[in-house]
Design a protein around this motif. Structure first.
Motif, mmCIF file in Angstrom:
data_model
loop_
_atom_site.group_PDB
_atom_site.id
_atom_site.type_symbol
_atom_site.label_atom_id
_atom_site.label_comp_id
_atom_site.label_asym_id
_atom_site.label_seq_id
_atom_site.Cartn_x
_atom_site.Cartn_y
_atom_site.Cartn_z
ATOM 1 N N PHE A 11 0.837 -1.202 0.000
ATOM 2 C CA PHE A 11 0.000 0.000 0.000
ATOM 3 C C PHE A 11 0.878 1.261 0.000
ATOM 4 O O PHE A 11 1.659 1.473 0.926
ATOM 5 N N ILE A 12 0.791 2.061 -1.036
ATOM 6 C CA ILE A 12 1.625 3.257 -1.288
ATOM 7 C C ILE A 12 2.998 3.166 -0.616
ATOM 8 O O ILE A 12 3.452 4.117 0.032
ATOM 9 N N SER A 13 3.658 2.030 -0.813
ATOM 10 C CA SER A 13 4.940 1.838 -0.122
ATOM 11 C C SER A 13 5.992 2.857 -0.567
ATOM 12 O O SER A 13 6.905 3.180 0.192
ATOM 13 N N ALA A 14 5.849 3.398 -1.782
ATOM 14 C CA ALA A 14 6.812 4.409 -2.236
ATOM 15 C C ALA A 14 6.740 5.671 -1.378
ATOM 16 O O ALA A 14 7.718 6.412 -1.253
ATOM 17 N N GLU A 15 5.574 5.926 -0.800
ATOM 18 C CA GLU A 15 5.418 7.141 0.015
ATOM 19 C C GLU A 15 5.492 6.836 1.513
ATOM 20 O O GLU A 15 5.148 7.685 2.332
ATOM 21 N N GLY A 16 5.882 5.643 1.872
ATOM 22 C CA GLY A 16 6.012 5.328 3.297
ATOM 23 C C GLY A 16 4.972 4.362 3.818
ATOM 24 O O GLY A 16 4.997 3.988 4.987
ATOM 25 N N GLY A 17 4.014 3.986 2.967
ATOM 26 C CA GLY A 17 3.074 2.929 3.336
ATOM 27 C C GLY A 17 2.022 3.332 4.347
ATOM 28 O O GLY A 17 1.679 4.518 4.501
ATOM 29 N N ILE A 18 1.560 2.338 5.071
ATOM 30 C CA ILE A 18 0.369 2.471 5.919
ATOM 31 C C ILE A 18 0.516 3.556 6.994
ATOM 32 O O ILE A 18 -0.471 4.137 7.450
ATOM 33 N N GLU A 19 1.771 3.856 7.373
ATOM 34 C CA GLU A 19 1.946 4.881 8.407
ATOM 35 C C GLU A 19 1.524 6.283 7.948
ATOM 36 O O GLU A 19 1.417 7.207 8.748
ATOM 37 N N ARG A 20 1.303 6.404 6.627
ATOM 38 C CA ARG A 20 0.812 7.688 6.112
ATOM 39 C C ARG A 20 -0.689 7.858 6.301
ATOM 40 O O ARG A 20 -1.226 8.935 6.084
ATOM 41 N N LEU A 21 -1.358 6.750 6.630
ATOM 42 C CA LEU A 21 -2.822 6.803 6.646
ATOM 43 C C LEU A 21 -3.324 7.542 7.890
ATOM 44 O O LEU A 21 -3.144 7.084 9.013
ATOM 45 N N VAL A 22 -3.982 8.694 7.656
ATOM 46 C CA VAL A 22 -4.405 9.513 8.794
ATOM 47 C C VAL A 22 -5.921 9.592 8.971
ATOM 48 O O VAL A 22 -6.411 9.988 10.020
ATOM 49 N N TRP A 23 -6.674 9.224 7.934
ATOM 50 C CA TRP A 23 -8.132 9.420 8.054
ATOM 51 C C TRP A 23 -8.880 8.449 7.162
ATOM 52 O O TRP A 23 -8.445 8.181 6.043
ATOM 53 N N GLU A 28 -5.047 18.614 14.787
ATOM 54 C CA GLU A 28 -5.198 18.648 16.247
ATOM 55 C C GLU A 28 -5.304 17.222 16.802
ATOM 56 O O GLU A 28 -4.609 16.854 17.737
ATOM 57 N N PHE A 29 -6.173 16.424 16.135
ATOM 58 C CA PHE A 29 -6.366 15.048 16.581
ATOM 59 C C PHE A 29 -5.069 14.243 16.458
ATOM 60 O O PHE A 29 -4.655 13.550 17.386
ATOM 61 N N LEU A 30 -4.410 14.374 15.302
ATOM 62 C CA LEU A 30 -3.199 13.583 15.057
ATOM 63 C C LEU A 30 -2.115 13.923 16.081
ATOM 64 O O LEU A 30 -1.383 13.048 16.549
ATOM 65 N N GLU A 31 -2.037 15.212 16.424
ATOM 66 C CA GLU A 31 -1.051 15.605 17.432
ATOM 67 C C GLU A 31 -1.400 15.014 18.789
ATOM 68 O O GLU A 31 -0.535 14.527 19.521
ATOM 69 N N SER A 32 -2.708 15.003 19.084
ATOM 70 C CA SER A 32 -3.123 14.498 20.397
ATOM 71 C C SER A 32 -2.829 13.006 20.555
ATOM 72 O O SER A 32 -2.611 12.516 21.649
ATOM 73 N N VAL A 33 -2.843 12.250 19.435
ATOM 74 C CA VAL A 33 -2.559 10.808 19.549
ATOM 75 C C VAL A 33 -1.122 10.477 19.134
ATOM 76 O O VAL A 33 -0.734 9.316 19.108
ATOM 77 N N ASP A 34 -0.373 11.494 18.749
ATOM 78 C CA ASP A 34 1.007 11.295 18.333
ATOM 79 C C ASP A 34 1.107 10.356 17.120
ATOM 80 O O ASP A 34 1.777 9.327 17.150
ATOM 81 N N HIS A 35 0.391 10.710 16.077
ATOM 82 C CA HIS A 35 0.362 9.896 14.851
ATOM 83 C C HIS A 35 1.735 9.907 14.174
ATOM 84 O O HIS A 35 2.340 10.967 14.013
ATOM 85 N N PRO A 36 2.227 8.717 13.764
ATOM 86 C CA PRO A 36 3.586 8.653 13.207
ATOM 87 C C PRO A 36 3.779 9.459 11.915
ATOM 88 O O PRO A 36 4.907 9.849 11.609
ATOM 89 N N ALA A 37 2.694 9.718 11.154
ATOM 90 C CA ALA A 37 2.843 10.448 9.888
ATOM 91 C C ALA A 37 3.487 11.814 10.113
ATOM 92 O O ALA A 37 4.233 12.326 9.272
ATOM 93 N N LEU A 38 3.202 12.405 11.293
ATOM 94 C CA LEU A 38 3.709 13.751 11.563
ATOM 95 C C LEU A 38 5.237 13.770 11.609
ATOM 96 O O LEU A 38 5.851 14.821 11.404
ATOM 97 N N LYS A 39 5.827 12.603 11.883
ATOM 98 C CA LYS A 39 7.281 12.571 12.015
ATOM 99 C C LYS A 39 7.987 12.022 10.773
ATOM 100 O O LYS A 39 9.218 11.968 10.716
ATOM 101 N N LEU A 40 7.208 11.578 9.794
ATOM 102 C CA LEU A 40 7.836 11.049 8.567
ATOM 103 C C LEU A 40 8.408 12.192 7.727
ATOM 104 O O LEU A 40 8.090 13.363 7.951
ATOM 105 N N ASP A 41 9.227 11.817 6.732
ATOM 106 C CA ASP A 41 9.738 12.835 5.795
ATOM 107 C C ASP A 41 8.563 13.560 5.158
ATOM 108 O O ASP A 41 7.507 12.976 4.987
#
Ligand code: SF4
Ligand code: ZN
Length: 737
Positions: free
Chosen positions: A666-678, A721-734
């Motif tokens: 799943f979109i592995s070129a862009e980092g895969g499932i960890e990109r999924l936010v919603w 706001e939500f992603l920050e509150s749960v510390d979603h990994p996408a926020l830290k990816l390239d």
């Protein structure tokens, strides 16, 4: 062209334009010119205005311009002196009629009372358009009929409709004849009408016929990738409809004794509008015929056809290729019955559905172990089943064929649902050991037996898979004890298959498969189907495509040699590029299987989901077609779908099948499932089990709860706001872009 019909059509157009103008003036008086106006869930504004005028109507005031255009198209009825045997004036009036009817119908939604009430469904939104579109694409539906009016008796109405359903023709119903509407006749006879049964009642007034035409207009824009705007494109869309959307109008008069006197001016005007789409009109009354000329390559109007012969005649005129299958069972059979439900009150007996053990299994056997056509019922037949009760049901199919392979078992087994539910009065849901089947009282009264499941399966499997299957036998087990052993065996087989398919990766195979089925709608679209990425419609896996190729070498699926790997991360191969270039008719050069940003796969229009980039969140969201609400990219599914369909690459957005979400690719070129936010809550639930399994495998179980739904956020700000509150990994990816 006959003068009588031209005069009536032109008179009708004048009446409808007057009426639309009056309704518009009232609406403006009540709500003002700036009031927003729209149909629900469509990216095509008011589709008729968008198509013919290129106009994006959003406010009431915009409709004044539309009506001015309609007025400009009106001509005077022909006088004796000035008579030309030419369709032009009438066709212009037909377009004016369509503009007026679209105005009248959308104003009903706006001013009320709502046109959606009781049996009447009103406007078809884009989500349904797409679901039904795929049926037109893959040939399950050869075309559609728009029925205007009513038949003499209710019996006649039911027979006509069953005939259309048996031929898998989608039916739209609008208007009435002397106050009677065919949809009301059907309702009185207890016929189920909705999109699942291919029977769609739009409204009792003739103006609601516009919904069949705006459906056709959007089909061309959605699947044909044709840009709207102005008469030139309109002509292209009309040509497209003429060639690809095989539709016709049945104008029925409940009282043919009066020679068509009940056909009103408005109906003639609407018929002239339909002829503009290349849709001929077939009638049971004595209205003047129009001979081949002008827009259609066939007759425009064919009159005096008895109702009993009207389907055959319409199919001839429109050149529909219709196969009716003769299955030796006592109830009608056809895809039109596939979505029909059997309610508890109407049911004679049921099977499975958590009440009893039930399963279906198709397995390969050596030729000499199969007696072709043999059907056995082990346990009680339907006559021994008490009304209203639940019984076990094991459906065990053995097949053999020199070309048959184990991999095809599940492909053919998956068709059981389609086959069985196509019988009128039989309901079937689920697969494997979670099936649920009901037989209606009506079907039993007509003589339907358990044994007939076998007849359906033997006949259909022979018809559809003759190139790989030579012999079929069916065992139907209704005995509570005798089902136990076979059920255990079935469960072992299911597990074995899952392990096999789940274990397959894109690296394991030399060939991918193509699917070009949707090219009948989106001429440049090609799906590349790999073991780890199924077709975007969700209906074709790599194994399905492989089986389909073996079954029909000239069909829509063929092997695509991967060839030299040009980029393992993005998923690019030389062989695939070369193949795509040819099959997209030179429109595409490069193709990346695992990227949504760079040379991604194109979309035809029937994607299960859309995956789109949310730059603010440094991630992506997925929305499925059942979600009617807003998404964090500021567009609803319908709007997004309108932007990415038609066989073009749209970097940042891809159409995907639901199963791809839990794929390691799943979109592995862009980092895969960890990109999924919603994603929408219901979709998250639906793919939940597989997605959690996948996350567990990569040690990221906690990600599941960090994926937001509409309950957490519908805007980028709230989402962040939500992603920050749960510390979603996408926020830290390239950064994604
Ligand atoms: Fe259409 Fe692709 Fe599905 Fe084939 S796999 S039917 S081309 S969407
Ligand atoms: Zn498609």
């Amino acid at each position: 062209m006959s003068k009588i019909i031209a005069t009536a059509a032109i008179r009708g157009a004048h009446k409808l334009v007057n009426r639309a103008e009056a309704a518009l003036a009232d609406a403006i008086k009540a709500k003002g010119k700036d009031a927003a106006i729209e149909y629900p869930n469509t990216a095509y504004y008011l589709p008729i205005m968008y198509l013919f005028l290129g106009q994006k109507v959003q406010k009431l005031g915009d409709l004044e311009e539309s009506m001015q255009e309609a007025r400009n198209l009106l001509h005077d009825p022909p006088s004796d002196d000035l008579w030309l045997p030419y369709l032009g004036d009438t066709l212009d009036c037909g377009v004016a009629t369509l503009l007026a009817e679209e105005t009248i119908e959308v104003l009903k939604c706006f001013m009320g009372p709502s046109p959606v009430n009781g049996i009447w469904l009103g406007f078809t939104d884009d989500a349904i358009l797409r679901t039904q579109g795929i049926k037109l694409v893959d040939g399950r539906m050869p075309g559609f009929a728009a029925i205007v009016g009513a038949t003499k008796t209710n019996r006649e109405a039911v027979e006509l409709i069953r005939g259309l359903q048996e031929r898998n023709i989608l039916v739209f119903m609008a208007g009435n004849s002397g106050g009677r509407a065919i949809a009301e006749q059907l309702a009185a006879e207890g016929v189920e009408m909705n999109w699942d049964t291919f029977l769609v009642p739009y409204g009792k007034e003739i103006t609601s016929a516009i919904h069949a035409l705006n459906f056709a207009a959007r089909s061309a824009m959605t699947f044909g990738g044709i840009e709207p705007g102005g008469m030139k494109q309109a002509r292209e869309i009309l040509r497209y409809n003429k060639e690809r959307v095989h539709a016709f109008v049945l104008a029925l008069d409940a009282d043919p004794g009066v020679n068509g006197q009940l056909l009103t001016d408005e109906k003639y005007a609407t018929a002239a509008g339909a002829i503009n789409f290349g849709f001929p009109v077939i009638s049971d009354v004595n209205i003047p015929e129009i001979l081949p000329s002008g827009i259609c390559t066939y007759e425009h109007v064919v009159a005096n056809v008895p109702v009993a012969e009207i389907i055959t005649r319409a199919a001839e005129v429109r050149g529909l290729k219709i196969k009716i299958e003769k299955i030796p069972i006592p109830v009608p059979f056809g895809a039109g019955f596939e979505g029909e439900r059997v309610r508890k009150e109407d049911m004679h007996a049921q099977f499975g559905g958590q009440y009893t053990d039930a399963f279906e299994l198709l397995r390969m056997k050596p030729l000499d172990q199969i007696e072709d056509g043999k059907i056995e019922v082990i346990g009680p037949e339907i006559d021994g089943m008490k009304e209203g009760e639940a019984f076990p049901l094991g459906i065990l199919i053995d097949v053999a064929g020199r070309e048959f392979q184990e991999d095809f078992e599940s492909v053919v087994e998956r068709r059981i649902h389609h086959y069985i539910s196509c019988a009128n009065g039989i309901f079937h849901m689920g697969q494997r050991s979670i099936i649920w089947v009901r037989i209606s009282k009506e079907a039993k009264a007509k003589g339907f037996k358990i044994k007939h499941f076998g007849d359906i399966l033997v006949t259909k499997i022979h018809n559809d898979f003759s190139s790989i299957i030579d012999r079929v036998q069916v065992k139907l087990i209704t005995d509570a004890e005798k089902i136990k052993g076979p059920l255990e065996e079935a469960k072992r087989m299911y597990k074995h298959r899952d392990d096999r398919i789940a274990g397959m990766t894109d690296d394991d195979v030399e060939d991918f498969y193509s699917c070009t089925l949707c090219q009948s709608y989106a001429p440049n679209h090609v799906c590349i189907v790999t073991p780890q990425r199924l077709g975007l419609c969700g209906a074709y896996s790599w194994l399905d495509c492989k089986a389909s190729y073996q079954i029909d070498k000239n069909g829509p699926n063929e092997p695509v040699q991967k060839g030299e790997c040009l980029d393992p991360v993005k998923g690019q191969w030389k062989g695939v590029n070369d193949y795509i270039a040819v099959k997209s008719h030179g429109n595409l050069k490069n193709f990346n299987a695992y990227s949504m940003l760079e040379d991604p796969m194109t979309s035809c229009g029937c994607f299960e989901c859309i995956c789109g980039i949310v730059p603010e969140a440094n991630g992506v969201m997925i929305v499925d077609r059942d979600h009617a609400g807003m998404t964090p990219v500021g567009m609803k599914f319908s709007t997004l779908a309108g932007k990415i369909g038609g066989g073009i690459q749209t970097p940042g957005f891809i159409g995907i099948g639901k199963l791809y979400i839990s794929s390691p690719k799943f979109i592995s070129a862009e980092g895969g499932i960890e990109r999924l936010v919603w994603m929408p809550r219901t979709l998250k639930e639906e793919v939940g089990v597989r997605l959690k399994e996948r996350l567990q495998k990569i040690g990221k179980e906690d990600l599941f709860d960090k994926i937001a739904t509409e309950e957490n956020a519908e805007t980028p700000d709230k989402l962040l706001e939500f992603l920050e509150s749960v510390d979603h990994p996408a926020l830290k990816l390239d950064p994604i872009i």
